[in-house]
Design an enzyme around this catalytic site. Structure first.
Site, mmCIF file in Angstrom:
data_model
loop_
_atom_site.group_PDB
_atom_site.id
_atom_site.type_symbol
_atom_site.label_atom_id
_atom_site.label_comp_id
_atom_site.label_asym_id
_atom_site.label_seq_id
_atom_site.Cartn_x
_atom_site.Cartn_y
_atom_site.Cartn_z
ATOM 1 N N ARG A 47 -0.212 -48.420 7.618
ATOM 2 C CA ARG A 47 1.038 -48.367 6.835
ATOM 3 C C ARG A 47 0.808 -47.478 5.618
ATOM 4 O O ARG A 47 1.636 -46.651 5.260
ATOM 5 C CB ARG A 47 1.494 -49.768 6.406
ATOM 6 N N TYR A 99 27.169 -38.097 5.590
ATOM 7 C CA TYR A 99 26.831 -38.695 6.883
ATOM 8 C C TYR A 99 27.208 -40.183 6.831
ATOM 9 O O TYR A 99 26.924 -40.862 5.847
ATOM 10 C CB TYR A 99 25.326 -38.525 7.117
ATOM 11 N N ASP A 171 20.132 -33.505 1.307
ATOM 12 C CA ASP A 171 19.937 -33.803 2.733
ATOM 13 C C ASP A 171 20.030 -32.465 3.473
ATOM 14 O O ASP A 171 21.105 -31.870 3.576
ATOM 15 C CB ASP A 171 21.015 -34.788 3.196
ATOM 16 N N LYS A 196 16.620 -34.952 14.172
ATOM 17 C CA LYS A 196 17.524 -33.891 14.599
ATOM 18 C C LYS A 196 16.733 -32.595 14.858
ATOM 19 O O LYS A 196 15.915 -32.556 15.744
ATOM 20 C CB LYS A 196 18.629 -33.717 13.548
HETATM 21 C C1 PLP Z 1 21.223 -38.457 11.449
HETATM 22 C C2 PLP Z 1 21.418 -38.140 10.019
HETATM 23 C C3 PLP Z 1 20.935 -38.993 9.008
HETATM 24 C C4 PLP Z 1 20.237 -40.302 9.332
HETATM 25 O O1 PLP Z 1 19.035 -40.118 9.977
HETATM 26 P P1 PLP Z 1 18.417 -41.137 11.071
HETATM 27 O O2 PLP Z 1 17.188 -40.457 11.509
HETATM 28 O O3 PLP Z 1 19.448 -41.324 12.127
HETATM 29 O O4 PLP Z 1 18.167 -42.415 10.322
HETATM 30 C C5 PLP Z 1 21.118 -38.612 7.696
HETATM 31 N N1 PLP Z 1 21.759 -37.468 7.377
HETATM 32 C C6 PLP Z 1 22.246 -36.634 8.317
HETATM 33 C C7 PLP Z 1 22.937 -35.384 7.899
HETATM 34 C C8 PLP Z 1 22.095 -36.939 9.656
HETATM 35 O O5 PLP Z 1 22.601 -36.111 10.587
#
Ligand code: PLP
Length: 380
Positions: A47, A99, A171, A196
């Site tokens: 961890r 998001y 983000d 992603k």
């Molecule tokens: C998918 C996504 C998230 C969240 O991420 P997870 O890996 O699903 O927890 C946050 N911001 C954006 C822009 C996303 O597309």
């Protein structure tokens, strides 16, 4: 080093002093033997730290032009860690078309813990200044936004946050480090859903943060260990492998995204098309300045305007897969109103343009002719 080299080699020197393996080994272990209490080779418990995760964290820091990478079990776990830098009473200013999961985390969890959120349209960076109080600590920005593809001027927001001594987090999931470097534009924290584009193959769930400042990194490493939302070594290996082809994949995502956006714009069954590469996109100039290309995400409305008309199109797609998520090599299509953004109240959604007939495409890297033919037949 330039980006394409960093994607492959960044932070990967001496990754396996034991055998000089070229790829980081998957250290599938929870613990590490000690020669004497407290004497070890830098890892005690997975961890707190794991060599495969460290290799990934160094790669993340390298591609984002940062100094410290911190990996999490999901994108939301990474955002959760940033919010844990705050205390009850603190205030956050953020984009209003976040998001959906980020919005839910802010409103359903951290608001309950006494943190106040101001959701504002950030098309004009100056709007931030109007909402700053002596309690403001953090500005949270997503650009391009999901799914409306609004663009926020990161450098302009950063000039305000630095003046007021606030943290700026971006983000960067949609653009990726290949198209946009928020830390270079003045942000303090860059966040990714590595699920992603970074992973890129729809085979893992992961999140990351990258920062430049040592003290901020130490606080985030503390939260990573103390809260414990860490990714496993197998997933870290996959993310590391994904990053090595990020530049070539994103190039093709951009090429195909451009072709699809232009195709949709001239299709008679399509209403509006949202893609920052159009010269008539309201923030096209900012996008051109802060991004090196416009990405593979394209949203559009079906001209008929009803939920059913969008459902009909989605059900007819054969190459595009109807699914949540984005950023993988395969093309995906989704209906934000009932999928990714269902957790946002309808009234809020529609204010931001997320109407029932809005379809969001994550344009993959298949042959462009097949993708266009698929959309053409579905829209007919
Ligand atoms: C998918 C996504 C998230 C969240 O991420 P997870 O890996 O699903 O927890 C946050 N911001 C954006 C822009 C996303 O597309």
């Amino acid at each position: 080093m330039k980006f394409n080299t960093k994607a492959i080699h960044g932070g990967q020197k001496n990754i396996d002093p034991g055998y000089n393996s070229v790829m980081a080994p998957i250290y599938q272990t929870s613990t590490y033997s000690q020669s004497s209490p407290g004497e070890h080779k830098g890892f005690e418990y997975s961890r707190s730290g794991n060599p495969t995760r460290s290799a990934l964290e160094k790669a993340l820091a390298s591609i984002e032009n940062g100094s410290y990478g911190i990996a999490f079990g999901s994108g939301l776990a990474a955002i959760d860690a940033v919010l844990k830098l705050l205390k009850p009473g603190d205030e956050v200013i953020c984009t209003n078309d976040l998001y959906g999961g980020t919005y839910r985390l802010f409103i359903s969890i951290f608001k309950e813990f006494g943190i106040k959120f101001h959701f504002i349209g950030l098309n004009e960076a100056a709007a931030v200044e109007k909402h700053i109080t002596n309690k403001t600590r953090l500005v949270w920005v997503e650009t391009p936004t999901n799914p409306m593809m609004n663009i926020i001027d990161v450098a302009a927001v950063a000039s305000i946050t630095s003046k007021h001594d606030l943290l700026l987090a971006v983000d960067n999931t949609f653009a990726t480090a290949y198209l946009q470097q928020p830390l270079d534009l003045g942000a303090d924290i860059v966040m990714h859903s590595a699920t992603k584009y970074l992973g890129g193959h729809s085979d893992l769930v992961m999140g990351s943060l990258v920062v430049k400042d040592k003290e901020l990194a130490d606080r985030l490493y503390f939260i990573q260990n103390a809260s414990g939302a860490v990714p496993g070594p197998q997933d870290c290996f996959l993310a590391l492998r994904g990053i090595k082809t990020l530049h070539v994949r994103v190039q093709r995502h951009c090429e195909n995204g451009r072709a699809i956006a232009q195709f949709l714009k001239q299709n008679k069954h399509v209403g509006a098309v949202y893609w920052p590469g159009f010269t008539d996109h309201p923030n096209h100039a900012v996008a051109s300045r802060q991004m090196s290309d416009y990405g593979g995400m394209v949203s559009f409305t079906v001209k008929k305007g009803t939920l059913q008309s969008a459902v009909d199109v989605l059900e007819k797609l054969k190459v595009f897969t109807l699914a949540e998520s984005l950023g993988g090599v395969e093309s995906l299509a989704g209906l934000p109103a009932s999928m990714t953004h269902a957790s946002i109240p309808k009234e809020e959604r529609e204010k931001q343009g997320i109407v029932d007939s809005l379809i969001r495409l994550s344009v993959g890297i298949e042959d462009i002719d097949d993708l266009m033919a698929d959309l053409e037949q579905a829209l007919e």
